[in-house]
Enzyme design. Structure first.
Site, PDB file in Angstrom:
ATOM      1  N   CYS A 116      30.374 -49.241  11.155  1.00 16.80           N
ATOM      2  CA  CYS A 116      32.234 -50.251  11.567  1.00 16.80           C
ATOM      3  C   CYS A 116      32.184 -51.688  11.590  1.00 16.80           C
ATOM      4  O   CYS A 116      31.709 -52.112  10.075  1.00 16.80           O
ATOM      5  CB  CYS A 116      32.430 -49.770  12.948  1.00 16.80           C
ATOM      6  N   HIS A 204      32.948 -43.688  12.038  1.00 20.50           N
ATOM      7  CA  HIS A 204      31.758 -43.165  12.850  1.00 20.50           C
ATOM      8  C   HIS A 204      30.779 -42.506  13.196  1.00 20.50           C
ATOM      9  O   HIS A 204      31.779 -41.752  13.855  1.00 20.50           O
ATOM     10  CB  HIS A 204      32.432 -43.918  14.778  1.00 20.50           C
ATOM     11  N   GLU A 206      28.082 -41.776  13.748  1.00 15.68           N
ATOM     12  CA  GLU A 206      27.203 -41.768  15.317  1.00 15.68           C
ATOM     13  C   GLU A 206      27.293 -41.611  16.753  1.00 15.68           C
ATOM     14  O   GLU A 206      26.828 -41.166  17.337  1.00 15.68           O
ATOM     15  CB  GLU A 206      26.497 -43.195  14.880  1.00 15.68           C
TER      16      GLU A 206
END
Length: 270
Positions: A116, A204, A206
């Site tokens: 990001c 994203h 993660e």
């Protein structure tokens, strides 16, 4: 606020091996250093992966203190996300230092992954422009991997299409000599590679469900839920997509680990 005069330490050990490792019982340990730009955006599932594979994690939390390691102290640099824009150096003076450090890591042939804001900082450090998008992209949206990815070893085994979580209002231009590898309908530049060791990811993969719920409590929905904006309750109701994100992330990280191992095995001792 961090002072912009903070100096970045460079490696002076020219005769040492390019990649430092610790070998125990045939295992290779990667020294991973991550830059955290926002106290609310941590490693998430990356930490789970690193612990499972017994790698070493160190960090610089730039919102507290902008101290970077010397370049011979890590093998793999990860830059995480944050609520600020990559172009907001006047408000967040340490952003320019992060971009300088990224340049140093890339020039020293380190593995680099940005997520990001981290991807935007990599793009900016390599000469790409970062700017507000025409709209925000928030929620679960399909990512399509393009044909150029078929020759990229680091993306081997990743599905051609998967659904990932988005939390951004900015976008960026792909840097010169970088290659676009993945896009979504809401934002073209979702995944790119520079060389064979530097990866930028706009989405994203993660985030855990706990981190997502935490982010939703503070995210600014100033313009409602039009376009590519999903409501918090709709995002939470689609947590089953987390499995796809985890598969994508762990496959990518395992590929980086395998490439690291291959490079070590093919690097002559000095």
């Amino acid at each position: 606020m961090m002072r912009s005069k903070t100096k970045i330490k460079s490696s002076k050990k020219r005769g040492s091996r390019k990649l430092k490792i610790i070998q125990k019982r045939g295992e290779i340990t990667i020294k991973i250093h991550y830059i955290q730009n926002d106290s609310q955006v941590g490693l998430g599932k990356i930490e789970n992966w690193a612990v499972q594979r017994k790698h070493i994690l160190t960090s610089t939390k730039v919102y507290e203190k902008c101290n970077f390691p010397s370049l011979d102290e890590f093998d793999f640099l990860i830059i995480l996300g944050g609520h600020m824009g990559a172009y907001e150096e006047e408000t967040y003076s340490w952003l320019s230092l992060v971009k300088q450090f990224i340049k140093e890591a890339v020039n020293h042939n380190k593995y680099v992954l940005g997520i990001c804001l981290g991807a935007q900082l990599i793009a900016n450090a390599l000469g790409g422009k970062v700017y507000p998008h025409t709209h925000k992209e928030v929620g679960w949206w399909p990512i399509e991997i393009n044909k150029d990815a078929s020759n990229v070893q680091i993306l081997s085994g990743i599905a051609d299409k998967f659904t990932a979580l988005q939390f951004h209002g900015d976008t960026f231009d792909i840097p010169k000599d970088a290659v676009l590898l993945g896009s979504s309908k809401g934002c073209k530049n979702q995944l790119f590679i520079y060389g064979d060791r530097v990866i930028g990811i706009q989405f994203h993969p993660e985030l855990t469900n706990e981190l997502i719920e935490k982010a939703l409590k503070t995210y600014e929905y100033s313009k409602g839920f039009k376009g590519f904006m999903q409501k918090p309750e709709d995002i939470i109701s689609q947590f089953t997509f987390l499995d796809q994100s985890t598969d994508m992330l762990f496959t990518l990280l395992d590929n980086i680990q395998n490439k690291f191992k291959e490079n070590i095995e093919n690097t002559p001792l000095c």
